[in-house]
Design an enzyme around this catalytic site. Structure first.
Site, PDB file in Angstrom:
ATOM      1  N   HIS A 220     -82.511   6.987 -31.124  1.00 21.63           N
ATOM      2  CA  HIS A 220     -81.649   7.839 -31.788  1.00 21.63           C
ATOM      3  C   HIS A 220     -81.823   9.413 -31.556  1.00 21.63           C
ATOM      4  CE1 HIS A 220     -81.901   4.248 -34.425  1.00 21.63           C
ATOM      5  NE2 HIS A 220     -80.606   4.532 -34.545  1.00 21.63           N
TER       6      HIS A 220
ATOM      7  N   ASP B 177     -85.030  10.338 -33.597  1.00 22.06           N
ATOM      8  CA  ASP B 177     -86.215   9.530 -33.340  1.00 22.06           C
ATOM      9  C   ASP B 177     -87.236  10.752 -32.328  1.00 22.06           C
ATOM     10  OD1 ASP B 177     -85.047   7.604 -34.620  1.00 22.06           O
ATOM     11  OD2 ASP B 177     -84.461   6.619 -32.562  1.00 22.06           O
TER      12      ASP B 177
HETATM   13  C1  XUL Z   1     -79.812  -0.569 -38.018  1.00 21.72           C
HETATM   14  C2  XUL Z   1     -79.722  -0.743 -36.791  1.00 21.72           C
HETATM   15  C3  XUL Z   1     -79.742   0.331 -35.964  1.00 21.72           C
HETATM   16  C4  XUL Z   1     -78.838   0.518 -34.762  1.00 21.72           C
HETATM   17  C5  XUL Z   1     -79.106   1.879 -33.790  1.00 21.72           C
HETATM   18  O1  XUL Z   1     -79.826  -1.974 -38.870  1.00 21.72           O
HETATM   19  O2  XUL Z   1     -79.935  -1.816 -36.318  1.00 21.72           O
HETATM   20  O3  XUL Z   1     -81.140   0.802 -35.582  1.00 21.72           O
HETATM   21  O4  XUL Z   1     -79.638  -0.275 -33.752  1.00 21.72           O
HETATM   22  O5  XUL Z   1     -78.685   2.883 -34.840  1.00 21.72           O
END
Ligand code: XUL
Ligand code: CO
Length: 440
Positions: free
Chosen positions: A101, A104
């Site tokens: 993300h 992150d």
């Molecule tokens: C949350 C989840 C996230 C997604 C990306 O449950 O799975 O981490 O994979 O935003």
């Protein structure tokens, strides 16, 4: 050069599975299975958020993780240290891909402009580390759920300013994903849902979500991003209800809004089980609709009602998941991203390695078992026989669209008895056990 995981060697394969220590016991990257290297089938990826940025806290207590970068307090210096640590981890665990993300990898600033500046600096470093190592980006995404501004949702927020902020943030996240050559871009709408229908205009929220996704499609075209767009369904948590509840409701949404040609699904095991499905079920629904793009590989605890994101070790699940993946012809732009976190009590740096190795072994063994099932036509033969009545006679007429209610009534009106055949579930399950036990 600073070593972030001192004392951990590159993880190697051992052909003695009972040998003590940190080894792959089933995952042998260059081994050919079904005409392809294991590593090319599995396309393993590290989730930056769990493995690198998380301190492994939970709702009741602070993080317990012990990491080499803990002493770095300046946020940008910390982000840099973590980036170096991430690539050392990828090198030592022998994984080709990672996912992240935006938040992150770099700290959020006071404005979007400041956050973007922070991102640019870290993306430059990550790009260099990628070039030096040959590691690749499976997919990028934006965190549209951590900052309090997203309290009511992002694209589904009742506040248009928030919609605008989310759009600006995703624009940047798409740009950096493109810059780093990402194979995909994920939309997980953690807060795109509702807490109560009493204050929710469901129609407007879903229309807005569709508008947002159309804008993303348009912008991808504009910048020449050809990675796969992926929706990651999840029924709930953090919201009480999330609009991308499961793959089936995701398909209905995409088709309703004319988005289905632009998106596939990133199916996560623990999200499928939270929706009351098996992992295989959601993979199957995606596959038979030609919409299985990528996988978030983890497993939930069936005794707990939330997303525990554990490392996948259940061989039944990995075998049946690999069965679905092989049946779709394997990944093209997708992979197996370990959206999984070590337990809070597994706080040592080396636990990260044991955890990933456990998941990689479980999927490697699942691959070998699934390949044997397919090579023997074991399940295909069962299906062929079970549905054979549709290949001749009246069944063929139904299949080929030559039957109607009148012709079917005439055919069956005076029939006294119909013979059915056993579904043989227990026999099939016992043979599945054999395939898993014999997977070598
Ligand atoms: C949350 C989840 C996230 C997604 C990306 O449950 O799975 O981490 O994979 O935003
Ligand atoms: Co996920």
């Amino acid at each position: 050069m600073m070593e972030y995981f001192p004392g951990v060697e590159k993880v190697a394969y051992t052909d003695d599975p009972m040998r003590e220590g940190l080894f792959f016991r089933h995952y042998s990257p260059d081994r050919i299975v079904g005409g392809k290297k294991m590593k090319d089938h599995l396309r393993f990826s590290m989730a930056y958020w769990h493995t690198i940025s998380s301190g492994i806290g939970d709702m009741f207590g602070a993080g317990t993780a012990i990491r080499s970068w803990d002493s770095v307090s300046d946020p940008m210096a910390l982000a840099e240290a973590r980036a170096y640590g991430a690539f050392e981890f990828l090198d030592k665990i022998g994984m080709d891909y990672f996912c992240f993300h935006d938040r992150d990898i770099a700290p959020e600033g006071d404005t979007l402009a400041e956050s973007n500046k922070n991102l640019d600096k870290i993306v430059k470093l990550i790009k260099k580390l990628m070039n030096d190592s040959g590691k690749k980006l499976l997919w990028g995404t934006a965190s549209l759920f951590t900052n309090p501004r997203y309290v009511h949702g992002a694209a589904t927020s009742p506040n248009a300013e928030v919609f605008a902020y989310a759009a600006g943030q995703v624009k940047k996240a798409m740009e950096i994903t493109h810059e780093l050559g990402g194979d995909g871009y994920v939309f997980w709408g953690g807060r795109e849902g509702y807490e109560t229908l009493l204050n929710t205009d469901m129609k407007r929220e879903q229309d807005n979500l569709a508008r947002f996704l159309h804008m993303a499609v348009d912008y991808a075209k504009e910048i020449g991003f050809t990675g796969q767009f992926l929706i990651e369904p999840k029924p709930k948590e953090p919201t009480k209800h999330q609009y991308d509840f499961d793959v089936a409701s995701g398909i209905a949404f995409l088709k309703t809004y004319g988005l289905d040609e632009h998106f596939k699904f990133n199916v996560e095991a623990n999200h499928a089980t939270l929706a009351g499905h098996t992992f295989q079920h959601d993979l199957r629904v995606a596959r038979i609709n030609g919409l299985l793009g990528s996988v978030d590989a983890n497993q939930g605890d069936m005794l707990l009602g939330w997303d525990t994101d554990q490392f996948p070790t259940n061989l039944y699940d990995t075998t049946l998941a690999m069965y679905e993946i092989l049946k779709m012809g394997g990944f093209t732009k997708g992979g197996l991203n370990f959206d999984a976190k070590v337990r809070r009590a597994s706080f040592m740096p080396e636990d990260l390695f044991y955890a990933h190795a456990a998941g990689m072994d479980a999927f490697a063994q699942g691959l070998v078992a699934a390949d044997a099932i397919i090579r023997d036509n074991f399940l295909d033969d069962i299906l062929e026989k079970r549905y054979s009545s549709y290949e001749t006679g009246i069944g063929k007429e139904i299949t080929e669209g030559r039957a109607d209610f009148k012709s079917l009534e005439a055919y069956i009106l005076n029939r006294e008895e119909i013979e059915n055949e056993s579904g043989r579930q227990e026999y099939i399950e016992s043979m599945l056990n054999e395939y898993i036990w014999r997977a070598k």
